[in-house]
Design an enzyme around this catalytic site. Structure first.
Site: not given
Ligand code: FAD
Length: 524
Positions: A116, A122, A127, A232, A439, A473, A485
Site C-alpha cells: 500500500s 497498509m 483488519t 525517500v 504479513h 514486520n 503488526t
Molecule cells: P506499512 O503499513 O506497509 O507502511 C509502510 C509505508 O512506507 C507505506 O505507506 C509505504 O508507502 C511507505 N514507503 C515505502 N517505501 C517508501 C519510500 N522509499 N519512501 C517513502 N515512503 C515509503 N496486520 C495485522 O497485524 N493484523 C491484521 O488483521 C491485518 N490485516 C490486514 C488486512 C489488510 C487488507 C491489509 C492490507 C493488511 C493487513 N495487515 C494486518 C498487515 C498490516 O497492515 C501491516 O502489518 C502493517 O501495516 C505494517 O506496518 P508498517 O508500518 O511496517 O508498514
C-alpha cells in the site's frame, strides 16, 4: 522552493504503524526533538493515516482505496464475491501487486505479494487483529517483550470487547472452544480476538490506523512534520553513519537532501530492504529469510441461529456486527493461528443462496508459520528500476515439505472448526495464493548479535551503520503465525525509546559524534 527542512533530528521513512510509533514515542519521551516523516503515497483520510473503513461514504472510501494503490491503482481487486477462488492474481482493495519478479522458475514464489502506498500504509486498510505471539513465535532474546506489547496495545488502541454485543459472537466462541480447547492452557484457548478498534459513545466502531498511533499528541507537536508524496530514494551515509535522506518530492519532481542525526526506515518488509540496498547498505542477511503466513480459508453457515432484529442490521455498506472476531491461538504443536470472523469482513466469497441471516456466515482463516529458509529472499537489481525508480525487486520463495505438512494439518483442523460452528460452505477449504496474508517478515531481521544472520540489533539499529534504524514486520526473526503488526509496533517502541534516550542525552550535553553543525547551533 523545497517544502522540506534542511535538517532535522530524526527522519522517518514510511508512515505505517511502525514509523508512526517512532514519531509518537519521540514526541512523548524527547519533546523538542525535530522529526520529519516522509511517505511516498498521498494522504487519503482524515486525520492523516486514519483507516479508510471509517469513511462513511462508499464512493469516498473506494476513492481512498484507489489512491492507496500506487502504480496498480484501478486494477480489479478481490472485493467481489467469487474472486478469491477464480485463481486470478488480484490484490485486496487499497493494495497493489508486485507486477513482476514474484516467482522464479521452479519456485512457488509469492504471486500476490502486495503493497500500500498512502499515509498510514497498509494499516489504513487492515483488519486490525492484534494477537500476541506465543511459544516459539516469541523473540527469545527480548526480556521486556510483554511490556513492549502492552505499550503496543496502548499505541494501537487495542480492545477485546468491541463486539461483545454482537448476537452470535459468544456462540461462535463456544462452538470453536468445544472443538479445539481440549488440552490447551488458558492463554491458548479460544478467545476474543484483540482488535485495534474502539466503539464511540454513539455506538459506532472506529478502526485504528496510524492516526491512532500518532495520536493528538504527535499531531500537535510543533517539532513533528509529515510529508506525503515524498519518495525517500536513499539514506545518506558518510563515514559509516546515516546523516540524512535523499527525497524526491513527487509533486515537483525535484530531489532534495535532508540532513538528520538519525534515520529510521519503516517502509514495509519489502521496501525497507529496498531503501537500504539503494543506499549501499547491504549486509548478508538483507532481504533473506523472507517469510509469509500461508493462509487456509473456509466458510461455514452458523447452525440454529435466529435472524437478528431489524435494528441490529447494518446500514447499507457497513460491516454487519453479528458474529464478531474470535481467535484460535497458535501453539507449537499446531503451528497456525486462527481468525474466525463474520464473512463480510473476510476474503472468502459469499454463499450464493439468498437470503441468509446477516452475519450468520463466518469466514475461518488459519495462518501457518513458515519453515524459515535463508534462500527465501527478496533481491534487488543494480540495473532495473521499479515504477518509482527504485531498484527492481525479485522474490525467491518456496514451501518446504514441512510447510506442506503443516498446511495439510491446517486444512484438517479448519474443516473440524467449520463443522463445529455450523455447516461448511463448499466441499473443501481453500489455500490462498502465496503472499495473500500480507504479513511479510524476516527481511531485516533482528538478532541478538552481529553474526551475519541478522540485519539489526535488539534496539533496531542496523549493524555497522551508526544512526540508522529499521522498523516493521521485516524485523521479526521468528516464524510467527499470528498477525505481526502488534509485534512490530512493540519492537519499534524499544527502538524509539533508545533513540529518545540518546537524543535527550545529546540535548543535555550538546555532544553528538558526527553532527557538529547541529550541536553548535544548540550550544548556548
Ligand atoms: P506499512 O503499513 O506497509 O507502511 C509502510 C509505508 O512506507 C507505506 O505507506 C509505504 O508507502 C511507505 N514507503 C515505502 N517505501 C517508501 C519510500 N522509499 N519512501 C517513502 N515512503 C515509503 N496486520 C495485522 O497485524 N493484523 C491484521 O488483521 C491485518 N490485516 C490486514 C488486512 C489488510 C487488507 C491489509 C492490507 C493488511 C493487513 N495487515 C494486518 C498487515 C498490516 O497492515 C501491516 O502489518 C502493517 O501495516 C505494517 O506496518 P508498517 O508500518 O511496517 O508498514
Amino acid at each position: 522552493m523545497s517544502r522540506y527542512p534542511d535538517s532535522v533530528d530524526v527522519a522517518i521513512v514510511g508512515s505505517g504503524p511502525a514509523g508512526a510509533t517512532y514519531a509518537r514515542i519521540l514526541t512523548e519521551e524527547a519533546p523538542g526533538v525535530t522529526v520529519a516523516m516522509f511517505e511516498v503515497g498521498p494522504t487519503v483520510s482524515d486525520p492523516p493515516g486514519a483507516h479508510v473503513r471509517n469513511i462513511d461514504d462508499a464512493e469516498a472510501r473506494a476513492e481512498a482505496q484507489r489512491r492507496s494503490e500506487g502504480p496498480g491503482a484501478g486494477a480489479a481487486t478481490v472485493s467481489s464475491p467469487g474472486a478469491v477462488k477464480s485463481g486470478e492474481r488480484r490484490a485486496r482493495a487499497g493494495t497493489y501487486l508486485l507486477p513482476d519478479g514474484f516467482q522464479a522458475d521452479g519456485e512457488d514464489g509469492m504471486p500476490v505479494a502486495a503493497f500500500s502506498s498512502n499515509v498510514g500504509g497498509m494499516a489504513a486498510h487492515w483488519t486490525g487483529a492484534c494477537p500476541r505471539p506465543l511459544g516459539s513465535e516469541r523473540i527469545p532474546f527480548l526480556p521486556d517483550l510483554d511490556e513492549l506489547l502492552d505499550e503496543g496495545d496502548r499505541l494501537l488502541g487495542v480492545t477485546t470487547d468491541a463486539f461483545d454485543a454482537a448476537p452470535f459472537t459468544a456462540l461462535v466462541r463456544e462452538r470453536l472452544a468445544a472443538a479445539v480447547d481440549e488440552g490447551r492452557v488458558d492463554e491458548t484457548r479460544v478467545q476474543r480476538m484483540p482488535l485495534a478498534v474502539h466503539r464511540r459513545d454513539d455506538g459506532r466502531l472506529v478502526w485504528s490506523g496510524s492516526d491512532v498511533v500518532l495520536g493528538d499528541v504527535t499531531r500537535g507537536n510543533p517539532s513533528f512534520s509529515l510529508f506525503d508524496e515524498s519518495l525517500v530514494m536513499r539514506v545518506l551515509i558518510e563515514d559509516g553513519r546515516a546523516v540524512g535522506v535523499a527525497v524526491r518530492d513527487l509533486r515537483s519532481g525535484e530531489t532534495h537532501e535532508v540532513r538528520a542525526r538519525r534515520v529510521v526506515v519503516a517502509a514495509d518488509a519489502l521496501r525497507t530492504p529496498q531503501v537500504l540496498w539503494a543506499s549501499g547498505v547491504r549486509p548478508a542477511a538483507l532481504g533473506r529469510m523472507l517469510n509469509d503466513q500461508t493462509q487456509v480459508v473456509y466458510g461455514a453457515r452458523l447452525r440454529d441461529v435466529e435472524p437478528p432484529a431489524e435494528d441490529q442490521l447494518p446500514a447499507s455498506g457497513a460491516l454487519s456486527e453479528q458474529s464478531g472476531v474470535s481467535w484460535v491461538p497458535f501453539t507449537d504443536a499446531l503451528p497456525f493461528h486462527g481468525q474466525v470472523m463474520q464473512l463480510d469482513a473476510s476474503p472468502v466469497p459469499l454463499a450464493d443462496d439468498d437470503p441468509v441471516v446477516p452475519g450468520s456466515i463466518v469466514g475461518l482463516g488459519l495462518f501457518c508459520a513458515k519453515d524459515l529458509q535463508w534462500d527465501d529472499r527478496v533481491e534487488f537489481s543494480d540495473t532495473e528500476r521499479d515504477s518509482y525508480g527504485m531498484p527492481a525487486m525479485r522474490l525467491h520463495y518456496t514451501l518446504t515439505d514441512r510447510d506442506r505438512a503443516v498446511l495439510d494439518r491446517a486444512q484438517e483442523e479448519i474443516v473440524a472448526m467449520a463443522r463445529a460452528v455450523g455447516e461448511p460452505i463448499g466441499d473443501r477449504p481453500f489455500t490462498m495464493p502465496l503472499g495473500a496474508s500480507l504479513h511479510y517478515q524476516g527481511t531485516t531481521r533482528m538478532g541478538e548479535a552481529d553474526d551475519g544472520l541478522s540485519v539489526c540489533s535488539p534496539d533496531s539499529e542496523v549493524w555497522g551503520v551508526r544512526g540508522l534504524s529499521v522498523a516493521g514486520n521485516g524485523l521479526i526473526p521468528t516464524a510467527t503465525a499470528c498477525n505481526p503488526t502488534l509485534t512490530s509496533v512493540a519492537l519499534a517502541v524499544r527502538g524509539a525509546r533508545r533513540l529518545a534516550r540518546e537524543l535527550a542525552y545529546v540535548e543535555n550535553r550538546h555532544y553528538d559524534v558526527g553532527t557538529k553543525q547541529k550541536e553548535s547551533r544548540r550550544t548556548p
